[in-house]
Write a protein that holds these residues in place. Structure first.
Motif, mmCIF file in Angstrom:
data_model
loop_
_atom_site.group_PDB
_atom_site.id
_atom_site.type_symbol
_atom_site.label_atom_id
_atom_site.label_comp_id
_atom_site.label_asym_id
_atom_site.label_seq_id
_atom_site.Cartn_x
_atom_site.Cartn_y
_atom_site.Cartn_z
ATOM 1 N N SER A 28 2.198 -3.768 -6.461
ATOM 2 C CA SER A 28 1.617 -2.431 -6.311
ATOM 3 C C SER A 28 0.117 -2.485 -6.028
ATOM 4 C CB SER A 28 1.865 -1.596 -7.570
ATOM 5 O OG SER A 28 1.266 -2.225 -8.708
ATOM 6 N N ARG B 190 2.593 -4.865 6.949
ATOM 7 C CA ARG B 190 1.624 -3.780 6.846
ATOM 8 C C ARG B 190 1.719 -3.071 5.493
ATOM 9 N NH1 ARG B 190 3.203 -4.133 12.092
ATOM 10 N NH2 ARG B 190 1.685 -3.645 13.743
ATOM 11 N N PHE B 191 0.587 -2.480 5.101
ATOM 12 C CA PHE B 191 0.568 -1.620 3.923
ATOM 13 C C PHE B 191 -0.458 -0.522 4.145
ATOM 14 C CE2 PHE B 191 -2.555 -4.976 2.911
ATOM 15 C CZ PHE B 191 -3.663 -4.207 2.591
ATOM 16 N N SER B 192 -0.335 0.553 3.366
ATOM 17 C CA SER B 192 -1.349 1.611 3.389
ATOM 18 C C SER B 192 -2.072 1.616 2.045
ATOM 19 C CB SER B 192 -0.707 2.981 3.648
ATOM 20 O OG SER B 192 0.167 3.331 2.589
ATOM 21 N N LEU C 150 6.009 -6.692 -1.925
ATOM 22 C CA LEU C 150 4.596 -6.618 -2.262
ATOM 23 C C LEU C 150 4.392 -6.041 -3.651
ATOM 24 C CD1 LEU C 150 3.020 -5.252 1.056
ATOM 25 C CD2 LEU C 150 3.245 -7.628 0.307
ATOM 26 N N GLY D 68 -4.694 -8.847 0.491
ATOM 27 C CA GLY D 68 -4.657 -7.882 1.575
ATOM 28 C C GLY D 68 -5.867 -8.050 2.479
ATOM 29 N N ARG E 233 -5.161 1.330 6.638
ATOM 30 C CA ARG E 233 -4.031 0.394 6.642
ATOM 31 C C ARG E 233 -4.502 -1.028 6.815
ATOM 32 N NH1 ARG E 233 -0.538 4.417 10.514
ATOM 33 N NH2 ARG E 233 0.349 5.700 8.831
ATOM 34 N N ILE F 48 -1.582 -0.055 -3.284
ATOM 35 C CA ILE F 48 -1.025 0.008 -1.940
ATOM 36 C C ILE F 48 0.411 0.529 -1.913
ATOM 37 C CG2 ILE F 48 -2.467 -1.935 -1.230
ATOM 38 C CD1 ILE F 48 0.242 -3.571 -1.240
ATOM 39 N N THR F 49 0.845 0.921 -0.718
ATOM 40 C CA THR F 49 2.231 1.279 -0.443
ATOM 41 C C THR F 49 2.700 0.478 0.767
ATOM 42 O OG1 THR F 49 1.935 3.546 -1.251
ATOM 43 C CG2 THR F 49 3.825 3.121 0.193
ATOM 44 N N PRO F 50 3.779 -0.312 0.635
ATOM 45 C CA PRO F 50 4.280 -1.086 1.784
ATOM 46 C C PRO F 50 4.733 -0.151 2.902
ATOM 47 C CG PRO F 50 5.214 -1.878 -0.284
ATOM 48 C CD PRO F 50 4.535 -0.579 -0.595
#
Length: 280
Positions: A9, A141-143, A7, A54, A110, A158-160
Motif C-alpha cells: 500500500s 504503474r501506480f497512482s 504492490l 516507486g 503516476r 499508492i493504488t496499483p
C-alpha cells in the motif's frame, strides 16, 4: 522482463527529474545524495530481491540548482513517517525542507514500481562518502494518493493501476484491441527489419513480439526511443490499453519514418551502397 506483482500500500519514492521509467524498461542510476543513499540502503540493500521502490517523475523548477539532475534530495530529518496530507495531482507540488519557498518539486500523479536487478556499493575518496550504483527494472504503474516522508526520503500511499487477469482476458477479446495489436505488431516488425539490415541484429526483438504480452511490448518499445518528457508522461498516463497501443504505434511509426527517410537520404548520398542501384 516486467511481470505482474502485488504492490504494497506504500512505496518509498525515488524522484526522477524530467524523465520517466516505463514498465519493462531497465535503467542504471548512481545514487549520491544522503536521501537517495538512505532509501537504497533501507528499501533495497537490506531487503535484497524482495525490495520494491516507486519511481515518480518530477518537474523541478528552474530555480532549484541544489537538486541533483536525476535524484532530488530528501526532506525532513526525523525517523518517523510524515504525510503531506494532500492529494497529489499532475501540477501539485511539495516544498523541499520547508525553508526556501523557491525550492519546489512538481510531482506527477503516476509512477512505476521498480525492483533492483543489481546493486553495488562504493566509497568516494578522500571524503568517505557512500554511493550506490543501482540497475532498476520497471514493473507496473501506480497512482499516488498521498505523499509524505520517512526520515530523509519520500514515501507515498499508492493504488496499483494494473488490470486483473479477468479484466485483461476481457480486453483481449475486444475487436478494437485486436486490430490495434495487429497494427502495432506490423509497424514494430517493419522497424525491426530496418534495424536488422543496418545493425545485423534484431532476432531477439522478433522473439519478444511473439512471446511478450502486447501491452507490455508497447512500453518496452517506446522506452527505447528518444522522445520528449511530455511524450514520456503521456505514455505513462496511458493506463487504458487501447490508448496505450495507439500512442505506442504512433511513436513507433514516427521512429520508422525517420529511419526510412535517413536510409533513403543515405542511398542518394552513397549510391553504390544502394541495393537497388544498378550501373549499366
Amino acid at each position: 522482463m516486467a511481470e505482474s506483482v502485488e504492490l504494497p500500500s506504500r512505496l518509498a519514492i525515488l524522484p526522477f527529474r524530467n524523465k520517466v521509467l516505463l514498465p519493462g524498461a531497465i535503467i542504471r542510476i548512481r545514487c549520491t545524495s544522503p536521501s537517495s543513499v538512505k532509501l537504497v540502503e533501507q528499501e533495497l540493500w537490506q531487503k535484497e530481491e524482495k525490495g520494491l521502490i516507486g519511481i515518480l517523475p518530477v518537474r523541478e523548477a528552474e530555480e532549484t540548482p541544489s537538486v541533483s539532475p536525476v535524484i532530488s534530495h530528501g526532506v525532513g530529518t526525523d525517523s518517523t513517517e510524515r504525510s503531506s496530507k494532500t492529494q497529489v495531482g499532475p501540477t501539485d507540488s511539495q516544498k523541499l525542507n520547508g525553508k526556501n519557498p523557491q525550492e519546489v518539486i512538481h510531482w506527477h500523479a503516476r509512477g512505476v514500481a521498480a525492483r533492483a536487478l543489481h546493486l553495488s556499493r562504493g566509497v568516494e575518496k578522500p571524503s568517505g562518502r557512500v554511493t550506490y550504483m543501482v540497475v532498476l527494472e520497471g514493473l507496473c504503474r501506480f497512482s499516488v494518493q498521498e505523499l509524505g516522508t520517512r526520515g530523509t526520503y519520500y514515501i507515498a500511499r499508492i493504488t496499483p493501476l494494473e488490470m486483473t487477469k479477468a479484466e485483461m482476458e476481457h480486453v483481449e477479446q475486444d475487436p478494437d484491441f485486436i486490430a490495434l495489436s495487429r497494427r502495432f505488431k506490423a509497424t514494430a516488425m517493419e522497424l525491426i527489419s530496418i534495424l536488422e539490415q543496418k545493425q545485423k541484429a534484431g532476432g531477439r526483438t522478433k522473439v519478444l513480439l511473439e512471446t511478450v504480452p502486447i501491452h507490455k511490448l508497447a512500453d518496452i518499445f517506446v522506452a527505447s526511443f528518444e522522445i520528449s518528457f511530455e511524450e514520456q508522461l503521456c505514455m505513462l498516463d496511458s493506463v487504458d490499453l487501447k490508448v496505450r497501443l495507439s500512442k505506442a504505434t504512433e511513436l513507433v511509426d514516427r521512429h520508422l519514418q525517420r529511419r526510412s527517410h535517413k536510409r533513403l537520404r543515405d542511398s542518394y548520398q552513397n549510391p553504390r551502397r544502394n541495393f537497388f542501384y544498378v550501373n549499366r
